[in-house]
Write a protein that holds these residues in place. Structure first.
Motif, PDB file in Angstrom:
ATOM      1  N   GLN A  45      -2.396   0.165   0.009  1.00  0.00           N
ATOM      2  CA  GLN A  45      -1.232  -0.155  -0.826  1.00  0.00           C
ATOM      3  C   GLN A  45      -0.666  -1.516  -0.452  1.00  0.00           C
ATOM      4  N   TRP A  46      -0.543  -1.761   0.836  1.00  0.00           N
ATOM      5  CA  TRP A  46      -0.056  -3.060   1.319  1.00  0.00           C
ATOM      6  C   TRP A  46      -1.011  -4.179   0.925  1.00  0.00           C
ATOM      7  N   ASP A  49      -1.042  -5.211  -2.714  1.00  0.00           N
ATOM      8  CA  ASP A  49       0.184  -5.892  -3.138  1.00  0.00           C
ATOM      9  C   ASP A  49       0.286  -7.325  -2.631  1.00  0.00           C
TER      10      ASP A  49
END
Length: 204
Positions: A45-46, A49
Motif C-alpha cells: 500500500q505504501w 502510493d
C-alpha cells in the motif's frame, strides 16, 4: 532514466524521509520483518502510493508470505512485482530474482540464477554476488560473505548495466566492476536500526 534503489526496510518503510526524485524506484527485498501477509500488504500500500512513475520490487528471504505468489492481483499498472520475471520500462529491461530459503535449500535457486536472461539491463536480486558488497560480521564470525558464487558468475556473463541487491546489512553503497554498477541499498544495520545514508540513485 533515473533509478532510486532501496532495500531491506524490514517494516520501517514509512520512516524513510526525503526520498529523491527518480523515474523508477526499486526495492530489492526484505520489506517485511516477520514475513506476514499483513506486513506485505502494508508495504505494498505504501509502495503503490509513492509518487514515482514506475515502481518495481522483489521478495527477500524474510518475505516468506510471498513464496509461491508469482503474480499479485490488483497492483497498479506501473507497479511491478518481479518474481523470476522481467519488465521493460522505457526500453530498459529489469529482471527480478527473489530469494526464498525453500529454493536455496532444494537447489531451485541455482537453476533460477542460470535462467537470468542475457539481455537484462538492470538485474534485481536480494542476495549479493560473492565478493562484492557482501562482507561483514555474522554471529561473531569476521569476514563472512553473504554473496553467492553462481550469481557472481552469472552476472559476469550477463554484464547488466546495474545489479541492485541488499541482504547484507553491514554494507551500503556501490562499486563498479567490469562495466556493471553494483548497489547494496540495505537501509538498516545489523540490529535493524535505520541507517542515515544518502539514498542511492543511478542514471542509465
Amino acid at each position: 532514466m533515473t533509478i532510486l534503489h532501496i532495500s531491506d526496510t524490514h517494516g520501517q518503510h514509512t520512516k524513510l524521509a526525503n526520498l529523491p526524485a527518480a523515474d523508477v524506484i526499486v526495492h530489492s527485498g526484505d520489506f517485511t520483518f516477520g514475513g506476514s501477509e499483513q506486513e506485505a500488504i502494508e508495504f505494498m500500500q505504501w509502495f503503490c502510493d509513492l509518487p514515482y512513475k514506475h515502481k518495481a520490487f522483489i521478495a527477500g528471504n524474510h518475505d516468506m508470505c510471498m513464496y509461491g505468489a508469482d503474480k499479485i492481483e490488483g497492483l497498479p499498472e506501473n507497479v511491478h512485482y518481479l518474481c523470476n520475471s522481467s519488465v521493460v520500462i522505457d526500453g530498459v529491461k529489469f529482471y527480478g530474482l527473489p530469494m526464498f530459503m525453500e529454493d536455496v535449500m532444494d537447489g531451485t535457486y541455482d537453476k533460477l540464477i542460470s535462467a537470468i536472461p542475457d539481455d537484462t539491463d538492470v538485474l534485481v536480486t536480494h542476495q549479493p554476488p560473492y565478493g562484492i558488497l557482501d562482507g561483514g560480521e555474522y554471529h561473531g564470525k569476521q569476514d563472512f560473505h553473504y554473496g553467492d558464487y553462481k550469481l557472481y558468475a552469472k552476472v559476469l556473463d550477463v554484464r547488466p548495466k546495474l545489479h541492485l541487491f541488499g541482504h547484507d546489512h553491514n554494507v551500503y553503497g556501490f562499486e563498479e566492476h567490469f562495466g556493471t554498477v553494483f548497489s547494496n541499498a540495505a537501509v538498516v544495520d545489523s540490529h535493524y536500526v535505520l541507517k542515515k545514508e544518502t539514498p542511492l540513485t543511478y542514471n542509465i
